[in-house]
Design an enzyme around this catalytic site. Sequence first.
Site, PDB file in Angstrom:
ATOM      1  CE  LYS A  57      10.558 -10.898 -13.738  1.00  0.00           C
ATOM      2  NZ  LYS A  57      11.377 -10.869 -12.679  1.00  0.00           N
TER       3      LYS A  57
ATOM      4  CB  CYS B 288      -0.923   0.085   1.313  1.00  0.00           C
ATOM      5  SG  CYS B 288      -1.982  -1.272   1.355  1.00  0.00           S
TER       6      CYS B 288
ATOM      7  N   GLY C 188       0.872  -1.864   6.234  1.00  0.00           N
ATOM      8  CA  GLY C 188       1.385  -2.868   6.981  1.00  0.00           C
ATOM      9  C   GLY C 188       0.183  -3.594   7.331  1.00  0.00           C
TER      10      GLY C 188
ATOM     11  CD  GLU D 157      14.393 -13.111 -12.533  1.00  0.00           C
ATOM     12  OE1 GLU D 157      13.997 -13.381 -11.410  1.00  0.00           O
ATOM     13  OE2 GLU D 157      13.827 -11.754 -12.908  1.00  0.00           O
TER      14      GLU D 157
ATOM     15  CE  LYS E 233       9.564  -2.555  -9.152  1.00  0.00           C
ATOM     16  NZ  LYS E 233      10.232  -3.892 -10.108  1.00  0.00           N
TER      17      LYS E 233
ATOM     18  CD1 TRP F 241      -0.934  -5.970  -3.754  1.00  0.00           C
ATOM     19  CD2 TRP F 241      -0.546  -6.638  -1.537  1.00  0.00           C
ATOM     20  NE1 TRP F 241      -0.392  -7.225  -3.817  1.00  0.00           N
ATOM     21  CE2 TRP F 241      -0.143  -7.727  -2.662  1.00  0.00           C
ATOM     22  CE3 TRP F 241      -0.172  -6.890  -0.479  1.00  0.00           C
ATOM     23  CZ2 TRP F 241       0.196  -8.999  -2.107  1.00  0.00           C
ATOM     24  CZ3 TRP F 241      -0.023  -8.068  -0.058  1.00  0.00           C
ATOM     25  CH2 TRP F 241       0.174  -9.102  -0.687  1.00  0.00           C
TER      26      TRP F 241
HETATM   27  O1  M6R Z   1      12.300  -5.337  -3.664  1.00  0.00           O
HETATM   28  P1  M6R Z   1      12.823  -6.673  -3.376  1.00  0.00           P
HETATM   29  O2  M6R Z   1      13.924  -6.844  -4.390  1.00  0.00           O
HETATM   30  O3  M6R Z   1      13.281  -7.120  -2.335  1.00  0.00           O
HETATM   31  O4  M6R Z   1      11.717  -7.629  -3.914  1.00  0.00           O
HETATM   32  C1  M6R Z   1      11.700  -8.995  -3.771  1.00  0.00           C
HETATM   33  C2  M6R Z   1      10.711  -9.533  -4.640  1.00  0.00           C
HETATM   34  O5  M6R Z   1       9.212  -9.143  -4.200  1.00  0.00           O
HETATM   35  C3  M6R Z   1      10.313  -9.268  -5.977  1.00  0.00           C
HETATM   36  O6  M6R Z   1      11.607  -9.705  -6.913  1.00  0.00           O
HETATM   37  C4  M6R Z   1       9.210  -9.856  -6.820  1.00  0.00           C
HETATM   38  O7  M6R Z   1       9.458 -11.183  -6.908  1.00  0.00           O
HETATM   39  C5  M6R Z   1       9.305  -9.424  -8.274  1.00  0.00           C
HETATM   40  N1  M6R Z   1       7.962  -9.086  -8.796  1.00  0.00           N
HETATM   41  C6  M6R Z   1       9.998  -9.958  -9.310  1.00  0.00           C
HETATM   42  O8  M6R Z   1       9.737  -9.578 -10.618  1.00  0.00           O
END
Ligand code: M6R
Length: 602
Positions: free
Chosen positions: A478, A2, A97, A474, A597, A72
């Site tokens: 994706k 959020c 949170g 990875e 994100k 979210w």
């Molecule tokens: O901000 P962070 O790198 O700690 O995030 C980790 C994961 O939440 C993040 O990599 C997530 O898996 C993405 N959506 C991958 O594309």
Amino acid sequence: MCGIVGYKGNFINVKVILDTLKLLEYRGYDSAGLAFCSEGNLFVRKSKGKIDNLYEMVDSLQTDLVVAHTRWATHGIPNDINAHPHTSGPLALVHNGIIENYREIKERLKDYDFKSDTDSEVIVHLIHSFYKGNLFDAVLDAVKILKGAFAFVVIDNNTKDLVAVKMESPIVIGLLDSGFLISSDIPSIIKWTRKIISLENGDVFYVHSNEFKIYNFLEQKFVSRNVEIIEWDISVAEKSGYKHFMLKEINEQGKVIRDTLFGRIDEESLKVVLDDKVREFLDSLNIDNIIYIACGTSYHAGLIGSYYSNELAGINSTAFYASEYRYIEKKYFTSKNNTLYIFISQSGETADTLFVARELKQMGENIVTIPNVIGSSMYREFLSFPTRAGIEIGVAATKTFTAQLVNILLLNLYLAQKKGFDVSHVIQELLFIHEVVDGILENYEYIFDIAEKYVDYQHFMYLGRHLMYPVAMEGALKLKEISYIHAEAYAAGEMKHGPIALIDNKMPTLYVLPFNKMINKNISNIQEVKARRGKVLALVDKKSKEFVKDLVDDLLETKYVNEYLQPFVTVIPLQIFAYSVADFKGLNVDQPRNLAKSVTVE
Ligand code: M6R
């Protein structure tokens, strides 16, 4: 997750608040809302769906007191009622949170009429239950009871006071010429101000009239916090002609590698030149164990790092998901100064990763973090070695992954050189890897045609060995996160231990197969898949292509590079493949369903 925004000051157009909120949309986008005071009344507008829905609801209203939220969902489905803000009497509140003891609090607040299914609504009623005309006092009583992670902003339509609280979840205060703009992150507000206070855990920021004070409820005293002048620049996020941010960010990877490497290799001596503090720290240690801790894509970067540490630096190494390491019982851990923990997180705010980092810091362990967001918790609270990928808007991480690989490789090359190992051949090629990446990105349209053939499959297998195993993970991540196709990633050698049972003509296999010492083993695996009528899509370079071109159904192509640099050049066609499949399916590539994100909840 959020995103939260608050404002108190002279009159501001509510659209400015919504524009700020839009920059937090990466944190969640299933519903949004705002509450503002106008002519003595408190107005609430909220709606399921994107922030765009709110613009029409507020027209060009002016207000001096407002809170806003992009959600979210954690507790309660995304709908108008569960959207924030939540209100109680003259109070309106937005929260980021999780309140872990919300059920007990709800029990205690039997007289209140709860409208939503959220945990957040308990906060505003709890504050109201203590409220006797002074918002600050009521908040101080309430935070004694709350358990969990919370950043919230609450406004009082009676007194026109505003209070913002931080406990684990991020929140920053922007100082305006006349007033305060509060947000979940710095980039969303630096268009309006570069004077920032980053609150610390336990801080209660209180504005009455135009005066503010900060009380820390953990330390139980008033505190002062530095005003930081933010110098760094953000180019306002624009797609620059690309259909999606994700495609733009994929295309930026050559530049990102160059920027992240900049000044960190002496081109004459081929020595790694680390930032002073990181170098001094590593020099002070005698490391014989490296543990990488991260989540999602960052974990995949960490897993690649563990191969680098074992093989290039000669240091025993493993990688863990933060959400798993968090629950490893640590009572027998002893800090012997010989273990280095590397935490990787593009956002620098991921709750699981931050939790473990803080826990180990308290235990006196050796920690370096690799965040991308300057000013994030991981950047501020730890010795950090930041990447320089710039802001990443697409929810699927792409350019931040390659930037993480650069920093992880640099740390390992440094440690290797410290031990007297000759890694100059890797460094020599690393210096030019951005050009190779740019070369790959000059010609990728053919991947769209291949992707079109695979759009209707429901399942995929991704295989790779050695460094190509995390790359396969990875690639699969994706595909699943943006196209909603189930994709299993396996270490190719594990195929025969079970997953091979899945293979038939409905489950294609994407084999990550640049040329390296594994080539013959990989060919055997491909034959095993073909023997079971499985389609194979192979990612090859010009050397490995010769081995498999007659064996497989389709080819994705990359350039041939040193095996330790292969992650940089193999991940790109996989990103583009996933992107193309999702785009063919007409999905929202930049904001896939159910995701955000920055994952600031456990
Ligand atoms: O901000 P962070 O790198 O700690 O995030 C980790 C994961 O939440 C993040 O990599 C997530 O898996 C993405 N959506 C991958 O594309």
